[in-house]
Scaffold this active site. Structure first.
Site, short mmCIF file in Angstrom:
data_model
loop_
_atom_site.label_atom_id
_atom_site.label_comp_id
_atom_site.label_asym_id
_atom_site.label_seq_id
_atom_site.Cartn_x
_atom_site.Cartn_y
_atom_site.Cartn_z
N HIS A 1 -5.80 -6.08 -2.72
CA HIS A 1 -6.89 -6.20 -1.23
C HIS A 1 -7.11 -7.74 -1.30
O HIS A 1 -8.07 -8.08 -0.63
CB HIS A 1 -8.23 -5.14 -1.70
CG HIS A 1 -7.88 -3.78 -1.51
ND1 HIS A 1 -8.92 -2.92 -1.67
CD2 HIS A 1 -6.83 -3.35 -1.26
CE1 HIS A 1 -8.52 -1.83 -1.55
NE2 HIS A 1 -7.19 -1.95 -1.32
N THR A 2 -6.31 -8.61 -1.99
CA THR A 2 -6.17 -10.00 -1.50
C THR A 2 -5.64 -10.16 -0.26
O THR A 2 -5.57 -11.22 0.56
CB THR A 2 -5.77 -11.12 -2.35
OG1 THR A 2 -5.88 -12.22 -1.88
CG2 THR A 2 -4.35 -10.50 -2.90
N HIS B 1 0.62 4.31 -2.77
CA HIS B 1 0.18 5.86 -2.26
C HIS B 1 1.39 6.66 -2.46
O HIS B 1 1.32 8.03 -2.64
CB HIS B 1 -0.09 5.85 -0.78
CG HIS B 1 -1.42 5.32 -0.19
ND1 HIS B 1 -1.86 5.86 0.82
CD2 HIS B 1 -2.22 4.43 -1.13
CE1 HIS B 1 -3.37 5.25 0.74
NE2 HIS B 1 -3.45 4.51 -0.19
N SER C 1 8.27 10.30 -2.08
CA SER C 1 7.78 11.25 -1.37
C SER C 1 7.07 11.10 -0.05
O SER C 1 6.89 11.98 1.14
CB SER C 1 7.11 12.49 -1.95
OG SER C 1 5.96 11.65 -2.87
N ASP D 1 8.53 8.68 -6.12
CA ASP D 1 9.66 9.38 -5.61
C ASP D 1 10.08 9.28 -4.30
O ASP D 1 10.68 10.22 -3.86
CB ASP D 1 9.30 10.82 -6.02
CG ASP D 1 8.21 11.42 -5.32
OD1 ASP D 1 7.59 10.71 -4.77
OD2 ASP D 1 7.99 12.65 -5.52
N ASN E 1 -3.49 8.71 4.49
CA ASN E 1 -2.15 8.08 5.32
C ASN E 1 -2.26 8.39 6.77
O ASN E 1 -1.93 7.43 7.12
CB ASN E 1 -1.07 8.77 4.68
CG ASN E 1 -0.99 8.29 2.94
OD1 ASN E 1 -1.41 7.26 2.60
ND2 ASN E 1 -0.46 9.30 2.42
N VAL F 1 1.18 9.91 -6.13
CA VAL F 1 1.45 11.29 -5.73
C VAL F 1 2.68 11.73 -6.03
O VAL F 1 3.80 11.61 -5.75
CB VAL F 1 1.24 11.59 -4.15
CG1 VAL F 1 1.64 12.74 -3.52
CG2 VAL F 1 0.01 10.78 -3.62
N ARG G 1 0.73 -1.25 0.02
CA ARG G 1 0.09 -0.15 0.22
C ARG G 1 0.88 1.30 0.06
O ARG G 1 0.62 2.26 -0.68
CB ARG G 1 -0.88 0.09 1.23
CG ARG G 1 -1.79 1.10 1.26
CD ARG G 1 -3.17 0.82 2.35
NE ARG G 1 -4.04 2.09 1.98
CZ ARG G 1 -4.19 2.87 3.08
NH1 ARG G 1 -3.74 2.85 4.16
NH2 ARG G 1 -5.24 3.60 3.10
C1 HEM Z 1 -8.97 1.13 -5.88
C2 HEM Z 1 -8.81 2.05 -5.07
C3 HEM Z 1 -8.47 1.87 -3.72
C4 HEM Z 1 -9.09 2.34 -2.56
C5 HEM Z 1 -10.28 2.92 -2.57
C6 HEM Z 1 -8.47 1.67 -1.34
C7 HEM Z 1 -8.73 1.89 -0.13
C8 HEM Z 1 -8.15 1.25 0.99
C9 HEM Z 1 -8.42 1.45 2.31
C10 HEM Z 1 -9.64 2.19 2.79
C11 HEM Z 1 -7.77 0.58 3.01
C12 HEM Z 1 -7.63 0.31 4.52
C13 HEM Z 1 -6.61 1.28 5.42
C14 HEM Z 1 -6.72 1.30 6.84
O1 HEM Z 1 -7.58 0.41 7.57
O2 HEM Z 1 -6.01 1.99 7.48
C15 HEM Z 1 -6.95 -0.12 2.04
C16 HEM Z 1 -5.94 -0.99 2.40
C17 HEM Z 1 -4.99 -1.75 1.43
N1 HEM Z 1 -4.94 -1.34 0.15
FE1 HEM Z 1 -6.02 -0.24 -0.60
N2 HEM Z 1 -7.20 1.01 -1.96
C18 HEM Z 1 -7.34 1.04 -3.35
C19 HEM Z 1 -6.23 0.59 -4.06
C20 HEM Z 1 -5.07 -0.13 -3.85
C21 HEM Z 1 -4.22 -0.59 -4.80
C22 HEM Z 1 -4.21 -0.04 -6.17
C23 HEM Z 1 -3.17 -0.95 -4.12
C24 HEM Z 1 -1.98 -1.69 -4.40
C25 HEM Z 1 -1.48 -2.02 -5.66
C26 HEM Z 1 -3.81 -1.27 -2.42
C27 HEM Z 1 -3.35 -1.72 -1.52
C28 HEM Z 1 -3.79 -1.99 -0.25
C29 HEM Z 1 -3.24 -2.90 0.66
C30 HEM Z 1 -2.25 -3.98 0.37
C31 HEM Z 1 -4.14 -2.66 1.92
C32 HEM Z 1 -3.92 -3.31 3.48
C33 HEM Z 1 -2.91 -2.65 4.03
C34 HEM Z 1 -2.46 -3.00 5.29
O3 HEM Z 1 -3.03 -4.03 5.81
O4 HEM Z 1 -1.83 -2.33 6.31
N3 HEM Z 1 -5.15 -0.68 -2.45
N4 HEM Z 1 -6.94 0.31 0.88
#
Ligand code: HEM
Length: 318
Positions: A193-194, A69, A79, A77, A94, A73, A65
Site C-alpha cells: 500500500h505504498t 487476489h 483463476s 492459479d 474485485n 483464492v 493487487r
Molecule cells: C492486509 C489486508 C489488505 C486489505 C484490507 C486491502 C484492501 C485494499 C483496498 C480496499 C484497496 C482499494 C481498492 C479500490 O479502491 O478499488 C486496496 C488497494 C490496493 N492493494 Fe490492498 N489490501 C490488503 C493487502 C494487500 C496486499 C497483501 C497487497 C499486495 C501484496 C495489496 C496491494 C494493493 C495495491 C497495490 C492496491 C492499489 C491498487 C490500484 O491502485 O489499482 N493489498 N487494497
C-alpha cells in the site's frame, strides 16, 4: 516369463498410481522453469510492464493487487483472470475494483507469439508483478515459475478469503495465517500500500469516524471523499510518495496517516508496532522482507485435485 510379466504388471500399476497422484502432487516451482522452452519470457514481460507503467504509473499497483487476489483464492492459479458471471472478478473484493487485466492480456499475446502454449497466465502475472514493483522503485527478486492455470474460478472463495479494509489486526493475522503466511509476512506485504489508489467508499468511515487518525490528513482526504456520494473518487494509498515503492507506508502509519482502518491496525498499540517502526527506519529490511514474503505468497498452491492447464487466453479455459 512369469517373473517378467509380474514385474511389468507391477510397473504398469506403479505408472497408474503415479499418473493418478500427478493431479495432486505439485512440482516444485523453479526460476529456470522456462529457461529453454521460453528464453525470452523475462524480456517480453519486462517490456510489457515498462510500457504499461509508462502510460500509467498506477498500473504497477493494480497488477500487484491482482497477484495478491489471485494467490489468496485457491493459490496462484490465474483463476482471478477468468471472465464470466461466476468469475472471481465479480466477487465483492474485485467487482468495480480489480483492474489491469488488459495489460496481462497484452503480455500474454506477446508471450504466445514467441512461445506457443507454454507459459501459464499465473506465471505471467507473477513476473509482471515483480517487474511492476521494481519499475516504480521497489526491490527485485527471482520469481519461482511453473504454475499452472485453473480451468475454473472460485467466486465464493474470493468472497471468503480476501480481507476487507475494515478488518481488525486479529482478522488480518488469521486470514493471512490461513494462507500459510505469518504476521511478519502480513505486515511486510501490507507495505504494497505504498503505491496505488483507493476509492472513497473503502476509507470513508475511517476519515469521518475514527480517532486514531491525523486531523490534517483526515481533512485532506475529506476534500475529495464527501460524507455521501463520490464513492469512486480516488485517493493515494500513500499520502507521501503516491507512486513510488518505498517505505513511506510505514512512516505514514507512525503519524496515523494510514488510509484504511486495516492499515492503521498495524500500528495501533498491537503486536506489529515494533515491526512497523523497524520498516519505517530501515528500508533495506522492508525491501528484503517484502521480496521474501512475495515469493512465499507466490508459492501458495491450488488445492489438491484442482484441474489445471496452460491457458491460451487468460480470460477463458482452453
Ligand atoms: C492486509 C489486508 C489488505 C486489505 C484490507 C486491502 C484492501 C485494499 C483496498 C480496499 C484497496 C482499494 C481498492 C479500490 O479502491 O478499488 C486496496 C488497494 C490496493 N492493494 Fe490492498 N489490501 C490488503 C493487502 C494487500 C496486499 C497483501 C497487497 C499486495 C501484496 C495489496 C496491494 C494493493 C495495491 C497495490 C492496491 C492499489 C491498487 C490500484 O491502485 O489499482 N493489498 N487494497
Amino acid at each position: 516369463m512369469a517373473a517378467f510379466s509380474s514385474r511389468s504388471t507391477t510397473l504398469i500399476a506403479l505408472a497408474v498410481v503415479l499418473a493418478v497422484l500427478g493431479g495432486a502432487v505439485e512440482a516444485q516451482l523453479s526460476p529456470n522453469f522456462y529457461a529453454t522452452s521460453c528464453p525470452n519470457l523475462p524480456t517480453i514481460v519486462r517490456q510489457g510492464m515498462a510500457a504499461a507503467v509508462q502510460r500509467e504509473p498506477r498500473m504497477a499497483a493494480s497488477i500487484l493487487r491482482l497477484f495478491f487476489h489471485d494467490c489468496f483464492v485457491n493459490g496462484c492459479d490465474g483463476s482471478l483472470l477468468l471472465d464470466g458471471t461466476n468469475s472471481e472478478k465479480a466477487a465483492g473484493p474485485n467487482a468495480n475494483s480489480a483492474r489491469g487485466f488488459e495489460v496481462i492480456d497484452a503480455i500474454k499475446t506477446q508471450v504466445e507469439a514467441s512461445c506457443r502454449a507454454t507459459v501459464s497466465c499465473a506465471d505471467i502475472l507473477a513476473l509482471a508483478t515483480r517487474d511492476g514493483v521494481n519499475l516504480v522503485g521497489g526491490p527485485t527478486w527471482s520469481v519461482p515459475l511453473g504454475r499452472r492455470d485453473s480451468r475454473a474460478a472460485f467466486q465464493s472463495l474470493a468472497n471468503a478469503n480476501l480481507p476487507g479494509p475494515g478488518s481488525s489486526l486479529a482478522t488480518l493475522i488469521r486470514m493471512f495465517g490461513n494462507q500459510g503466511l505469518n504476521a511478519r509476512d502480513m505486515t511486510a506485504l501490507s507495505g504494497a500500500h505504498t503505491i496505488g489508489r483507493s476509492q472513497c467508499r473503502f476509507f470513508r468511515s475511517r476519515i469521518y469516524t475514527e480517532t486514531n487518525i491525523n486531523g490534517t490528513f483526515a481533512t485532506q482526504r475529506q476534500q475529495t471523499c464527501p460524507r455521501s456520494g463520490g464513492d469512486t473518487n480516488l485517493a493515494p494509498l500513500d499520502v507521501t510518495t503516491a507512486d513510488a515503492f518505498d517505505n513511506a507506508y510505514y512512516t505514514n502509519l507512525l503519524q496515523q496517516r494510514g488510509l484504511f482502518h486495516s492499515d492503521q491496525e498495524l500500528f495501533n498499540g498491537g503486536s506489529q508496532d515494533a515491526l512497523v517502526r523497524t520498516y519505517s527506519t530501515n528500508p533495506a529490511q522492508f525491501n528484503a522482507d517484502f521480496a521474501a514474503a512475495m515469493i512465499k505468497m507466490g508459492n501458495i498452491m491450488p488445492a489438491a485435485g484442482t484441474i489445471t492447464e496452460v491457458r491460451l487466453n487468460c480470460r477463458t479455459p482452453n
